[in-house]
Design an enzyme around this catalytic site. Structure first.
Site, PDB file in Angstrom:
ATOM      1  N   GLY A 143       0.206  -1.787   0.217  1.00 16.16           N
ATOM      2  CA  GLY A 143      -0.091   0.277   0.532  1.00 16.16           C
ATOM      3  C   GLY A 143       0.842   1.334  -0.134  1.00 16.16           C
ATOM      4  O   GLY A 143       1.021   1.686  -1.046  1.00 16.16           O
ATOM      5  N   GLU A 373      -4.699   7.272   0.318  1.00 19.94           N
ATOM      6  CA  GLU A 373      -4.138   8.151  -0.232  1.00 19.94           C
ATOM      7  C   GLU A 373      -3.052   8.437   0.107  1.00 19.94           C
ATOM      8  O   GLU A 373      -2.726   9.789   0.144  1.00 19.94           O
ATOM      9  CB  GLU A 373      -5.293   9.301  -1.086  1.00 19.94           C
TER      10      GLU A 373
END
Length: 394
Positions: A143, A373
């Protein structure tokens, strides 16, 4: 007793917004109030949201890719886009995510890095909401470190063959096109490249992720690429390496800087109304010093966050916005919005945990907004690198 002010009226931040941007904001606010608020608690509770229907409605409003130019996109100012995100997230973070992923990730990737044919094929339909896009970067084990991705693109003749998995992908199950990032084989340079993948391509599937406690009013998916064969021109031709996906994430983070404030504002406005009506020990909860202290502190943070967002919008409009500044906005505004949602819940007591009020729904959503994000920790390191010139990532 004086006439109460709304939290953002304390600093008159509206005076910093021009008339056109304010009109766009007000249009989106009315849409959220009239169309989305009556349904959002039910969508959140059931975990089902009519994304395809909403995409068409968002398209008619000109929200999808609104900050892009050409191809049916509205070409608004960055601030107008940010304010639209704020109003959408005042409804629900999941609904803002639909617009954000469509416009700032999937559409932006094609608009910025795609070929003329890719733009002509997809962007007008996506701007209208007739085609839905998703953005496949994150993997089950990668991630914050996307450079370690295991998804591979192997050249076979003139074709590309993609194999791998992506995780936590908004809109994946309902998408018509996926922007998938993969590492090419050594014969093709071993660089990370982006691919425009129609989701009806054999070998592509997108099972929905269930049992979420956050962002329940959005579709979150896994992407499975099992020998997905694409023509040679499926690759995004204008970018190689991590700069491609990171440029898209930077674009999307800008909207989050504004969006998180929408959730915080909705919590604060709801709480102020509640404490004025709620009677405790024979008097309004709003008259207690502890209540007013909490409201004051939260409104200060909301106002500071709004000033920060508007400054970033100004810099972006002038072409001077740098990635570390967006990290400042994303780190501060998501962190403070979550703190506001949690504190507001305390003022409603047990009522604050129900879907009759939006507080815990916003708080649960913001737990995701805080970490997607780019986690808070990642943005701290981006800012730290900007200040010291030294990278702490490796």
């Amino acid at each position: 007793m004086t006439t109460p002010l709304t939290p953002l009226a304390l600093l008159d931040t509206d005076s910093l917004i021009d008339d056109e941007d304010r009109a766009i904001r007000d249009t989106v606010r009315s849409f959220v109030d009239d169309r989305l608020r009556p349904e959002i608690a039910s969508w959140y509770e059931t975990g089902e949201v009519p994304v395809r229907d909403l995409a068409l409605e968002f398209g008619k409003l000109g929200l999808l890719g609104m900050h892009l130019t050409g191809y049916g996109c509205a070409g608004t100012s960055p601030t107008a886009y940010g304010l639209a995100c704020l109003e959408l997230e005042a409804g629900d973070s999941g609904l803002r995510s639909v617009v954000s992923v469509q416009g700032s990730l999937a559409m932006y990737a094609i608009w910025k890095h795609g070929s003329d044919e890719q733009k002509d094929t997809w962007l007008p339909r996506m701007a209208a909401g007739e085609a839905i896009g998703c953005f496949g970067l994150t993997e089950p084990d990668f991630g914050s470190d996307p450079g370690g991705m295991r998804t591979r693109a192997v050249r076979e003749g003139s074709d590309w063959v993609l194999t791998g998995n992506k995780m936590w992908i908004t809109n994946g199950t309902v998408a018509d096109v996926a922007i998938v990032w993969a590492r090419t084989d050594e014969a093709s340079g071993g660089r990370i490249r982006g691919f425009v993948v129609p989701t009806d391509t054999p070998g592509f599937s997108a099972p929905e992720i269930a049992h979420k406690m956050s962002l329940r009013a959005s579709v979150t998916s896994e992407l499975v690429l099992d020998g997905v064969r694409l023509p040679g021109d499926a690759v995004l031709p204008e970018v190689e390496g991590l700069s491609g996906p990171l440029s898209c994430l930077t674009e999307a983070r800008f909207g989050i800087v504004f969006g998180a404030l929408g959730a915080a504002r909705d919590c604060l406005e709801t709480t102020i109304r509640y404490v004025q009506e709620r009677q405790v020990f024979g008097r309004s909860l709003a008259t207690y010093q502890l209540t007013q202290a909490k409201l004051a502190d939260m409104s200060v943070e909301l106002g500071k966050g709004m000033l920060l967002a508007l400054q970033l919008g100004r810099l972006k409009g002038e072409g001077r916005l740098q990635a570390p500044a967006i990290s400042v906005g994303k780190l501060n505004n998501t962190r403070e919005a979550l703190a506001i949602a949690r504190e507001c819940r305390t003022l409603l007591g047990a009522a604050g945990i129900t879907l009759e009020y939006p507080l815990l729904r916003h708080a649960n959503n913001l737990e995701s907004v805080l970490t997607y994000e780019g986690t808070a920790e990642v943005h701290q390191l981006v800012i730290g690198q900007a200040l010291t010139g030294q990278s702490a990532f490796r």
